[in-house]
Write a protein that holds these residues in place. Sequence first.
Motif, PDB file in Angstrom:
ATOM      1  N   LYS A 123       0.856  -1.177   0.000  1.00 59.33           N
ATOM      2  CA  LYS A 123       0.000   0.000   0.000  1.00 59.33           C
ATOM      3  C   LYS A 123       0.900   1.238   0.000  1.00 59.33           C
ATOM      4  CE  LYS A 123      -4.047  -2.050   0.447  1.00 59.33           C
ATOM      5  NZ  LYS A 123      -4.923  -1.866   1.598  1.00 59.33           N
ATOM      6  N   SER A 144      -6.439  -2.865  -2.274  1.00 64.06           N
ATOM      7  CA  SER A 144      -7.039  -4.079  -1.684  1.00 64.06           C
ATOM      8  C   SER A 144      -7.716  -4.961  -2.730  1.00 64.06           C
ATOM      9  CB  SER A 144      -8.071  -3.682  -0.630  1.00 64.06           C
ATOM     10  OG  SER A 144      -7.439  -2.996   0.418  1.00 64.06           O
ATOM     11  N   ARG A 177      -5.479  -7.378  -5.054  1.00 59.92           N
ATOM     12  CA  ARG A 177      -4.398  -8.184  -4.483  1.00 59.92           C
ATOM     13  C   ARG A 177      -4.342  -9.598  -5.029  1.00 59.92           C
ATOM     14  NH1 ARG A 177      -4.941  -5.779   1.616  1.00 59.92           N
ATOM     15  NH2 ARG A 177      -7.082  -6.438   1.338  1.00 59.92           N
ATOM     16  N   GLY A 194       0.694  -5.821   2.827  1.00 57.14           N
ATOM     17  CA  GLY A 194      -0.113  -4.603   2.914  1.00 57.14           C
ATOM     18  C   GLY A 194      -1.419  -4.826   3.633  1.00 57.14           C
ATOM     19  N   THR A 195      -1.351  -4.860   4.954  1.00 53.74           N
ATOM     20  CA  THR A 195      -2.549  -4.995   5.822  1.00 53.74           C
ATOM     21  C   THR A 195      -3.524  -6.049   5.277  1.00 53.74           C
ATOM     22  OG1 THR A 195      -3.686  -3.111   4.738  1.00 53.74           O
ATOM     23  CG2 THR A 195      -2.394  -2.626   6.707  1.00 53.74           C
ATOM     24  N   TYR A 196      -2.955  -7.193   4.901  1.00 53.96           N
ATOM     25  CA  TYR A 196      -3.690  -8.209   4.149  1.00 53.96           C
ATOM     26  C   TYR A 196      -4.164  -9.322   5.097  1.00 53.96           C
ATOM     27  CZ  TYR A 196      -4.440 -10.938  -0.196  1.00 53.96           C
ATOM     28  OH  TYR A 196      -4.972 -11.623  -1.250  1.00 53.96           O
ATOM     29  N   THR A 197      -5.445  -9.309   5.410  1.00 57.00           N
ATOM     30  CA  THR A 197      -6.002 -10.290   6.343  1.00 57.00           C
ATOM     31  C   THR A 197      -6.007 -11.698   5.748  1.00 57.00           C
ATOM     32  OG1 THR A 197      -7.399  -8.653   7.422  1.00 57.00           O
ATOM     33  CG2 THR A 197      -8.126 -10.948   7.580  1.00 57.00           C
ATOM     34  N   ARG A 201      -9.875 -16.014   0.771  1.00 59.74           N
ATOM     35  CA  ARG A 201      -8.698 -15.598  -0.009  1.00 59.74           C
ATOM     36  C   ARG A 201      -7.750 -16.761  -0.250  1.00 59.74           C
ATOM     37  NH1 ARG A 201      -8.029  -9.806   3.170  1.00 59.74           N
ATOM     38  NH2 ARG A 201      -9.646  -8.724   1.976  1.00 59.74           N
ATOM     39  N   SER A 254     -12.218  -5.222   0.511  1.00 57.70           N
ATOM     40  CA  SER A 254     -11.641  -5.418   1.856  1.00 57.70           C
ATOM     41  C   SER A 254     -12.613  -6.209   2.734  1.00 57.70           C
ATOM     42  CB  SER A 254     -11.362  -4.062   2.516  1.00 57.70           C
ATOM     43  OG  SER A 254     -12.575  -3.372   2.758  1.00 57.70           O
ATOM     44  N   THR A 255     -12.078  -6.747   3.820  1.00 50.94           N
ATOM     45  CA  THR A 255     -12.939  -7.420   4.797  1.00 50.94           C
ATOM     46  C   THR A 255     -13.802  -6.366   5.503  1.00 50.94           C
ATOM     47  OG1 THR A 255     -11.184  -7.226   6.440  1.00 50.94           O
ATOM     48  CG2 THR A 255     -11.313  -9.321   5.257  1.00 50.94           C
ATOM     49  N   SER A 256     -13.290  -5.137   5.577  1.00 48.79           N
ATOM     50  CA  SER A 256     -13.980  -4.068   6.308  1.00 48.79           C
ATOM     51  C   SER A 256     -15.299  -3.680   5.656  1.00 48.79           C
ATOM     52  CB  SER A 256     -13.101  -2.816   6.381  1.00 48.79           C
ATOM     53  OG  SER A 256     -11.744  -3.116   6.455  1.00 48.79           O
ATOM     54  N   TYR A 271      -8.162   3.828   1.174  1.00 50.10           N
ATOM     55  CA  TYR A 271      -8.700   4.420   2.407  1.00 50.10           C
ATOM     56  C   TYR A 271      -8.453   5.926   2.471  1.00 50.10           C
ATOM     57  CZ  TYR A 271      -9.331  -0.403   3.692  1.00 50.10           C
ATOM     58  OH  TYR A 271      -9.739  -1.716   3.698  1.00 50.10           O
ATOM     59  N   THR A 302     -12.130   0.528   8.868  1.00 50.51           N
ATOM     60  CA  THR A 302     -11.155  -0.491   8.490  1.00 50.51           C
ATOM     61  C   THR A 302     -10.357  -0.854   9.741  1.00 50.51           C
ATOM     62  OG1 THR A 302      -9.476  -1.202   6.922  1.00 50.51           O
ATOM     63  CG2 THR A 302      -9.322   1.089   7.636  1.00 50.51           C
ATOM     64  N   ASP A 303      -9.183  -1.450   9.559  1.00 47.57           N
ATOM     65  CA  ASP A 303      -8.403  -1.899  10.710  1.00 47.57           C
ATOM     66  C   ASP A 303      -7.945  -0.725  11.580  1.00 47.57           C
ATOM     67  OD1 ASP A 303      -8.722  -4.279   9.391  1.00 47.57           O
ATOM     68  OD2 ASP A 303      -6.734  -4.225   8.479  1.00 47.57           O
ATOM     69  N   ILE A 327      -4.649   0.962  10.752  1.00 49.94           N
ATOM     70  CA  ILE A 327      -4.677   1.932   9.638  1.00 49.94           C
ATOM     71  C   ILE A 327      -5.297   3.242  10.122  1.00 49.94           C
ATOM     72  CG2 ILE A 327      -5.594   2.391   7.324  1.00 49.94           C
ATOM     73  CD1 ILE A 327      -5.750  -0.675   6.889  1.00 49.94           C
ATOM     74  N   TYR A 346      -2.668 -10.235   9.925  1.00 52.34           N
ATOM     75  CA  TYR A 346      -1.989  -9.807   8.694  1.00 52.34           C
ATOM     76  C   TYR A 346      -1.019 -10.871   8.188  1.00 52.34           C
ATOM     77  CZ  TYR A 346      -3.578  -4.943   9.363  1.00 52.34           C
ATOM     78  OH  TYR A 346      -4.314  -3.796   9.499  1.00 52.34           O
TER      79      TYR A 346
HETATM   80  N1  GLU Z   1      -7.197  -6.081   6.660  1.00 52.09           N
HETATM   81  C1  GLU Z   1      -8.366  -5.857   5.900  1.00 52.09           C
HETATM   82  C2  GLU Z   1      -8.339  -6.605   4.585  1.00 52.09           C
HETATM   83  O1  GLU Z   1      -7.383  -7.255   4.270  1.00 52.09           O
HETATM   84  C3  GLU Z   1      -8.629  -4.381   5.656  1.00 52.09           C
HETATM   85  C4  GLU Z   1      -7.431  -3.578   5.233  1.00 52.09           C
HETATM   86  C5  GLU Z   1      -7.127  -3.642   3.752  1.00 52.09           C
HETATM   87  O2  GLU Z   1      -8.052  -3.512   2.933  1.00 52.09           O
HETATM   88  O3  GLU Z   1      -5.940  -3.773   3.422  1.00 52.09           O
HETATM   89  O4  GLU Z   1      -9.303  -6.601   3.855  1.00 52.09           O
END
Ligand code: GLU
Length: 291
Positions: free
Chosen positions: A63, A108, A111, A125-128, A133, A176-178, A195, A212-213, A216, A240
């Motif tokens: 990101k 996001s 990815r 990159g903040t990847y849940t 996935r 995103s998961t958010s 974001y 979101t997280d 972040i 992550y």
């Molecule tokens: N961690 C969450 C996700 O992977 C939200 C942050 C993001 O979009 O990177 O979806």
Amino acid sequence: MRTRRTAAAALAVLALTAVAACGKDSKPAAAGISYEVKKDVSVSGSKTFDAAQKRGYLVVGAKADQPNLGFEDVASGTRTGFDIEIAKMVAADLGFAADKVKFKTIPSTNRETAISGGEVDYYVGTYTINDDRKKQVSFAGPYYVAGQDLLVAKDNTDITGPETIKGKKVCSATGSTSIARVKEYGGEPVAFDTYSQCVDKLLDKSVDALTTDDAILKGYAAQYPDKLKVVGKPFSQEPYGIGLNKDDKALRDAINNAIEAHEKNGDWKKAYDATLGKSGSDATAPQLARY
Ligand code: GLU
């Protein structure tokens, strides 16, 4: 003469505006940590690794607009943040020095295709990590666990947690998961690729919240301490992971070994303190979930 002076004055105003727009603490400092680069590395059976070695550098997805996590200073092209440090630690153990890591900004929603299409060797990159996935990509890690939270205007008193977003415009990133949880709680989702676009919408009051997280959101709150605040009631677990090609178990194992080694030798903590720790998040290195 007059035109020149006017032009110079206009430039000065522009420069000042640029500085002001960044805010007081908005330019995250580079961590300035270097990691010992391993020599003569081989990752037997990893096509991705072999291709990177032949190429002479790694391509890492990240990101670019998440302060203290994955942030690019556009003027200098410098990348900073905890995710960037994690990417560099792993690269060092794979035999690539920091100047042999080429970062590529991937939002996001792109990815999975970027990883499975070979556009990047790995992604930090903040990847849940989640099962959905995992059908398309593989994950090393987790190297950190965040939780979904809400960012609102400093003077907002009616949004106090997810159960209070019913009927409110809540901004988040596509894919995103958010964003998926906004509907679950009855909110009206507003989606953008990044974001930081949501931050702009929150600042001009065209949305009620950004979700979101927490990791972040704390970075954005630190950028605009007089205007924005994090609600502070996390309502999910976001472990992550480092995303990589689904079929590459050899690379996944090597990346897990690298994370483990850097947690043990103190690099993880050093990197954390220099980056994400500055946003006010707690430091917890989670247990790896090897598979
Ligand atoms: N961690 C969450 C996700 O992977 C939200 C942050 C993001 O979009 O990177 O979806």
